[in-house]
Design a protein around this motif. Structure first.
Motif, PDB file in Angstrom:
ATOM      1  N   ARG A   1     -71.673  60.812 -12.902  1.00  0.00           N
ATOM      2  CA  ARG A   1     -72.967  61.199 -13.483  1.00  0.00           C
ATOM      3  C   ARG A   1     -73.465  60.059 -14.365  1.00  0.00           C
ATOM      4  NH1 ARG A   1     -76.233  65.701 -12.964  1.00  0.00           N
ATOM      5  NH2 ARG A   1     -77.253  66.335 -14.875  1.00  0.00           N
ATOM      6  N   ILE A   2     -74.654  59.544 -14.019  1.00  0.00           N
ATOM      7  CA  ILE A   2     -75.257  58.450 -14.778  1.00  0.00           C
ATOM      8  C   ILE A   2     -76.707  58.820 -15.062  1.00  0.00           C
ATOM      9  CG2 ILE A   2     -75.841  55.991 -14.829  1.00  0.00           C
ATOM     10  CD1 ILE A   2     -73.682  55.560 -12.669  1.00  0.00           C
ATOM     11  N   GLU A   3     -77.050  58.847 -16.324  1.00  0.00           N
ATOM     12  CA  GLU A   3     -78.424  59.129 -16.755  1.00  0.00           C
ATOM     13  C   GLU A   3     -78.995  60.384 -16.093  1.00  0.00           C
ATOM     14  OE1 GLU A   3     -80.153  54.853 -18.035  1.00  0.00           O
ATOM     15  OE2 GLU A   3     -80.265  55.271 -15.893  1.00  0.00           O
ATOM     16  N   GLY A   4     -78.178  61.417 -16.000  1.00  0.00           N
ATOM     17  CA  GLY A   4     -78.632  62.698 -15.461  1.00  0.00           C
ATOM     18  C   GLY A   4     -78.619  62.806 -13.950  1.00  0.00           C
ATOM     19  N   ASN A   5     -78.221  61.763 -13.248  1.00  0.00           N
ATOM     20  CA  ASN A   5     -78.167  61.781 -11.783  1.00  0.00           C
ATOM     21  C   ASN A   5     -76.722  61.759 -11.313  1.00  0.00           C
ATOM     22  OD1 ASN A   5     -81.079  61.467 -11.158  1.00  0.00           O
ATOM     23  ND2 ASN A   5     -80.796  59.514 -12.208  1.00  0.00           N
ATOM     24  N   TRP A   6     -76.442  62.530 -10.252  1.00  0.00           N
ATOM     25  CA  TRP A   6     -75.126  62.532  -9.627  1.00  0.00           C
ATOM     26  C   TRP A   6     -75.074  61.425  -8.592  1.00  0.00           C
ATOM     27  CZ3 TRP A   6     -71.205  64.955 -11.660  1.00  0.00           C
ATOM     28  CH2 TRP A   6     -71.404  66.127 -12.394  1.00  0.00           C
ATOM     29  N   TYR A   7     -74.065  60.580  -8.662  1.00  0.00           N
ATOM     30  CA  TYR A   7     -73.854  59.497  -7.706  1.00  0.00           C
ATOM     31  C   TYR A   7     -72.671  59.855  -6.811  1.00  0.00           C
ATOM     32  CZ  TYR A   7     -77.077  56.311 -10.067  1.00  0.00           C
ATOM     33  OH  TYR A   7     -78.202  55.706 -10.582  1.00  0.00           O
ATOM     34  N   PHE A   8     -72.913  59.853  -5.501  1.00  0.00           N
ATOM     35  CA  PHE A   8     -71.900  60.201  -4.503  1.00  0.00           C
ATOM     36  C   PHE A   8     -71.165  58.957  -4.030  1.00  0.00           C
ATOM     37  CE2 PHE A   8     -74.687  63.787  -4.377  1.00  0.00           C
ATOM     38  CZ  PHE A   8     -73.935  64.859  -3.932  1.00  0.00           C
TER      39      PHE A   8
END
Length: 99
Positions: free
Chosen positions: A20-27
């Motif tokens: 989780r980076i800056e409110g976004n989920w990274y897959f």
């Protein structure tokens, strides 16, 4: 977790594998179906993460521009800031539901 529009799943992985980076989920890259994505020429460089690669997503006969992005080679200071190597991890935007 899944990144999807309707029944089309663009990425799927356990939450523990995501970042989780800056409110976004990274897959993680291995969890992404790249056959449903197309590299975009849109340029962007984040001041602390590095050079970004955008992707357009295909939904049926529609292409949604720049709805996914990754940092193929993030800055070392960005990795340090996040606390994990997020090289190549993909995040999704707008119509793509992540849950």
């Amino acid at each position: 977790m899944r990144a999807r529009i309707g029944d089309t799943v663009y990425a799927e992985a356990p939450e523990s594998d995501l970042i989780r980076i800056e409110g976004n989920w990274y897959f993680p890259p291995a969890s992404v179906d790249f056959s449903l994505l197309q590299e975009s020429p849109t340029p962007y460089t984040c001041p602390w993460k590095g050079e970004c690669q955008y992707y357009s997503v295909h939904e049926g006969d529609q292409t949604l521009a720049d709805r996914a992005w990754a940092y193929p080679t993030p800055y070392p200071t960005g990795i340090e800031r996040v606390g994990r190597d997020f090289s190549g991890y993909l995040a999704f935007w707008k119509e793509v539901e992540v849950a």
